[in-house]
Design a protein around this motif. Sequence first.
Motif, PDB file in Angstrom:
ATOM      1  N   ASP A 143     -19.217  -1.345   2.123  1.00  0.00           N
ATOM      2  CA  ASP A 143     -17.790  -1.029   2.316  1.00  0.00           C
ATOM      3  C   ASP A 143     -16.925  -1.562   1.180  1.00  0.00           C
ATOM      4  O   ASP A 143     -16.056  -0.852   0.665  1.00  0.00           O
ATOM      5  CB  ASP A 143     -17.283  -1.624   3.632  1.00  0.00           C
ATOM      6  N   GLU A 163      -8.098 -13.048   1.284  1.00  0.00           N
ATOM      7  CA  GLU A 163      -8.680 -11.710   1.407  1.00  0.00           C
ATOM      8  C   GLU A 163      -8.377 -10.874   0.167  1.00  0.00           C
ATOM      9  O   GLU A 163      -9.226 -10.123  -0.320  1.00  0.00           O
ATOM     10  CB  GLU A 163      -8.129 -11.001   2.657  1.00  0.00           C
ATOM     11  N   ASN A 166      -8.115  -0.244   6.615  1.00  0.00           N
ATOM     12  CA  ASN A 166      -6.691  -0.509   6.850  1.00  0.00           C
ATOM     13  C   ASN A 166      -5.835  -0.212   5.620  1.00  0.00           C
ATOM     14  O   ASN A 166      -4.626   0.030   5.743  1.00  0.00           O
ATOM     15  CB  ASN A 166      -6.481  -1.979   7.249  1.00  0.00           C
ATOM     16  N   GLU A 197     -14.062   1.715  11.125  1.00  0.00           N
ATOM     17  CA  GLU A 197     -14.111   0.366  11.702  1.00  0.00           C
ATOM     18  C   GLU A 197     -14.132  -0.727  10.639  1.00  0.00           C
ATOM     19  O   GLU A 197     -14.040  -1.911  10.962  1.00  0.00           O
ATOM     20  CB  GLU A 197     -15.344   0.224  12.608  1.00  0.00           C
ATOM     21  N   SER A 198     -14.218  -0.335   9.375  1.00  0.00           N
ATOM     22  CA  SER A 198     -14.241  -1.320   8.292  1.00  0.00           C
ATOM     23  C   SER A 198     -12.864  -1.971   8.113  1.00  0.00           C
ATOM     24  O   SER A 198     -11.823  -1.319   8.271  1.00  0.00           O
ATOM     25  CB  SER A 198     -14.648  -0.640   6.982  1.00  0.00           C
ATOM     26  N   PHE A 199     -12.854  -3.239   7.762  1.00  0.00           N
ATOM     27  CA  PHE A 199     -11.604  -3.953   7.458  1.00  0.00           C
ATOM     28  C   PHE A 199     -10.832  -3.244   6.351  1.00  0.00           C
ATOM     29  O   PHE A 199      -9.610  -3.155   6.392  1.00  0.00           O
ATOM     30  CB  PHE A 199     -11.935  -5.391   7.031  1.00  0.00           C
ATOM     31  N   TYR A 200     -11.555  -2.678   5.395  1.00  0.00           N
ATOM     32  CA  TYR A 200     -10.909  -2.073   4.227  1.00  0.00           C
ATOM     33  C   TYR A 200     -10.289  -0.714   4.528  1.00  0.00           C
ATOM     34  O   TYR A 200      -9.471  -0.227   3.753  1.00  0.00           O
ATOM     35  CB  TYR A 200     -11.918  -1.973   3.076  1.00  0.00           C
ATOM     36  N   ILE A 203      -1.485 -10.387   5.781  1.00  0.00           N
ATOM     37  CA  ILE A 203      -2.808 -10.557   5.187  1.00  0.00           C
ATOM     38  C   ILE A 203      -2.892 -11.906   4.498  1.00  0.00           C
ATOM     39  O   ILE A 203      -1.917 -12.385   3.908  1.00  0.00           O
ATOM     40  CB  ILE A 203      -3.128  -9.423   4.178  1.00  0.00           C
ATOM     41  N   VAL A 232      -0.615  -3.427   6.090  1.00  0.00           N
ATOM     42  CA  VAL A 232      -0.927  -4.235   7.264  1.00  0.00           C
ATOM     43  C   VAL A 232       0.262  -5.118   7.618  1.00  0.00           C
ATOM     44  O   VAL A 232       1.160  -5.332   6.803  1.00  0.00           O
ATOM     45  CB  VAL A 232      -2.167  -5.129   7.012  1.00  0.00           C
TER      46      VAL A 232
END
Length: 273
Positions: A206, A21, A267, A262-265, A17, A14
């Motif tokens: 997730d 997180e 990425n 669509e999950s943050f993870y 971050i 990314v």
Amino acid sequence: MTLEKQLLNLISKVEEIEGKELIKIYEVMGYSPQIIRNLLTKLKKEKYIDSINRSIYRITPFGKEVQNSLYFKRDLYSKHWDEKWYIVLIEIPEKLRKKRDIFRRKLIQYGFGQLNKSVYIYPWDITKDVMNIIDTLEIEDFVTILASNEFLLNKISKEGEKGANKALEIWNIEELNNIYKEKFDQFENEFKSGINNLITNQYPDDLTVFIYYLEVGKIINELMDIDPMLPPEFLPGSWVGTKVLSELNRLYKLLASIIPKESFYSNFVEKDL
């Protein structure tokens, strides 16, 4: 190095971050916030990452270069060997003993086998990575690198061949084979049931899936770190390394596939699996 390696890999996925997180992820894996903060500080001190604001991290160009070099073994079992050997000769003086020890340790980590006290050998061309270490340590006057596909005497013996330089002994293949078996048994005892439950669950959490994904990736990296990944003709018929890695990679890809896009993870999931 495996946890640092994994952290660096996550940060590389990314643009930036927040530290919290990363702490959230690793707390679920059993690591304290202080351990993660300490590792982030270490990565920053070593110039692998920097922080644009307090507790917001991004990988540096140097970190990207190092991160890429850490994963060079990933595809070696699928490569065709051209029968060329890369040989490193070391004549680093005693006054530079610390640098000599670091360099020798690095060669072993890369997968080189020790032919004798000052000679290391490897069947794959990773001279760029070796040269980077030589440049960093400033020892270019004391190291010679050769490439050759011919041994006039005492070649590296393949499986079943006789000879003074047996690949099985140079790289401690039987010991490594046992490590593979132990690691896979440990994996099946600790994670296999949980992974199967996730796979059969229509709506898995997730973060839980991602944690298992990281755990499997961590085991893969631990094994790749110690496996020289020799061409198959140097491995015994009892060798389980390729089978274990194949199964772990299958589960690694499967876990990646059930993390919603669509999950943050998502990425942080390897895109080229």
